[in-house]
Design a protein around this motif. Structure first.
Motif, mmCIF file in Angstrom:
data_model
loop_
_atom_site.group_PDB
_atom_site.id
_atom_site.type_symbol
_atom_site.label_atom_id
_atom_site.label_comp_id
_atom_site.label_asym_id
_atom_site.label_seq_id
_atom_site.Cartn_x
_atom_site.Cartn_y
_atom_site.Cartn_z
ATOM 1 N N HIS A 159 0.746 -1.192 0.027
ATOM 2 C CA HIS A 159 -0.079 0.037 -0.032
ATOM 3 C C HIS A 159 0.770 1.304 0.078
ATOM 4 N N THR A 161 0.576 4.068 1.343
ATOM 5 C CA THR A 161 0.690 4.740 2.440
ATOM 6 C C THR A 161 1.837 4.232 3.400
ATOM 7 N N VAL A 162 1.777 2.892 3.548
ATOM 8 C CA VAL A 162 2.801 2.201 4.247
ATOM 9 C C VAL A 162 4.273 2.235 3.497
ATOM 10 N N LEU A 164 5.569 4.614 1.440
ATOM 11 C CA LEU A 164 5.882 6.219 1.605
ATOM 12 C C LEU A 164 6.229 6.389 3.159
ATOM 13 N N THR A 165 5.277 5.701 3.952
ATOM 14 C CA THR A 165 5.585 6.110 5.411
ATOM 15 C C THR A 165 7.073 5.514 5.650
ATOM 16 N N ALA A 166 7.444 4.287 5.184
ATOM 17 C CA ALA A 166 8.714 3.606 5.615
ATOM 18 C C ALA A 166 10.006 4.301 4.875
ATOM 19 N N GLY A 168 10.003 7.577 3.860
ATOM 20 C CA GLY A 168 10.267 8.734 4.679
ATOM 21 C C GLY A 168 10.779 8.651 5.936
ATOM 22 N N ALA A 169 10.638 7.598 6.772
ATOM 23 C CA ALA A 169 11.407 7.169 7.819
ATOM 24 C C ALA A 169 12.899 7.054 7.593
ATOM 25 N N SER A 171 14.474 8.116 5.153
ATOM 26 C CA SER A 171 15.174 9.301 4.593
ATOM 27 C C SER A 171 15.469 10.269 5.789
ATOM 28 N N VAL A 193 12.328 8.239 -1.053
ATOM 29 C CA VAL A 193 10.973 8.443 -0.705
ATOM 30 C C VAL A 193 10.286 9.271 -2.004
ATOM 31 N N ALA A 197 7.195 8.521 -4.213
ATOM 32 C CA ALA A 197 6.137 9.601 -4.326
ATOM 33 C C ALA A 197 5.578 9.956 -5.646
#
Length: 237
Positions: A159, A161-162, A164-166, A168-169, A171, A193, A197
């Protein structure tokens, strides 16, 4: 349904706003290297802080150039991510890795003739092997384009959201220096990320580009300046 960006694309598939934006990113990269590795090393003897101002300007543009470059690259890799490996592998993976290897060898050979030039270079077979595999050189963006595409395709079922969150973290952690990141490995960690995106937020990003206007440019510039101010106040990278 195609967006206006896709619908207005010329027959060769080029899109003006993307070409202009990526071209601007390349110019910013060249400007940064010229300023840091040449311009600021000259004693201009003018008694004014003009040389330092160029360095300050380059620093303010650092958070823009590579994230924008990779976000746009992700936008135009989105369709290829859905294609079979045998179709997309050669243009998106093999070609970039081939270019990276060739230019790395040229880069290493030329810099061996200028040992005092202030930039990273391999000085032995072991370092060259590391730059070819796990610790990319100053040409890391070619390496990253291939790696990012592999990850985007392999993880396309995750997914957004999952994912991009990972990313982003990763980064954020890399930017703080908590990860071991010799050479330009940290850049690879930090910019993943933005490529993802571009891949997963393509409809939103193309609609944003299609609705560009002077007012939006001014507003975005103001928001960017505000973000830089906050970063400076809290000492964040």
């Amino acid at each position: 349904m195609p967006t206006r960006t896709e619908g207005n694309a010329p027959p060769d598939g080029r899109v003006a706003w993307a070409d202009v934006a990526k071209g601007a990113c390349i110019v910013l990269v060249v400007l940064w290297h010229v300023v840091v590795k040449d311009y600021l090393r000259i004693d201009w003897r003018i008694g004014l802080p003009v040389p330092g101002a160029w360095g300050l300007l380059g620093e303010q543009l650092l958070p823009l150039r590579m994230p924008l470059f990779f976000a746009i690259s992700g936008v135009f890799a989105a369709n290829a991510v859905a294609r079979p490996w045998r179709v997309s592998g050669r243009p998106r993976i093999a070609r970039n890795l081939y270019l990276y290897a060739v230019w790395l060898l040229i880069h290493t050979a030329l810099l061996a003739l200028a040992p005092d030039f202030p930039t990273d270079r391999a000085t032995g077979p072991g370092e060259l092997l590391a730059q070819l595999t796990v610790t990319p050189s100053n040409l890391w963006y070619l390496y990253a384009l291939a790696l990012y595409f592999v990850l985007a395709k392999a993880l396309r079922r995750v997914h957004p959201t999952v994912l991009l969150t990972a990313a982003g973290a990763l980064s954020a952690v890399a930017a703080t220096g908590l990860l071991d990141s010799p050479g330009n490995r940290g850049q690879v960690y930090q910019n993943l990320v933005f490529f993802l995106a571009g891949v997963h937020l393509r409809p939103h990003l193309t609609r944003w580009a299609d609705g560009a206007s002077p007012r939006r440019l001014a507003g975005t510039g103001a928001a960017y300046a505000a973000g830089l101010t906050v970063m400076a106040l809290v000492g964040a990278q």
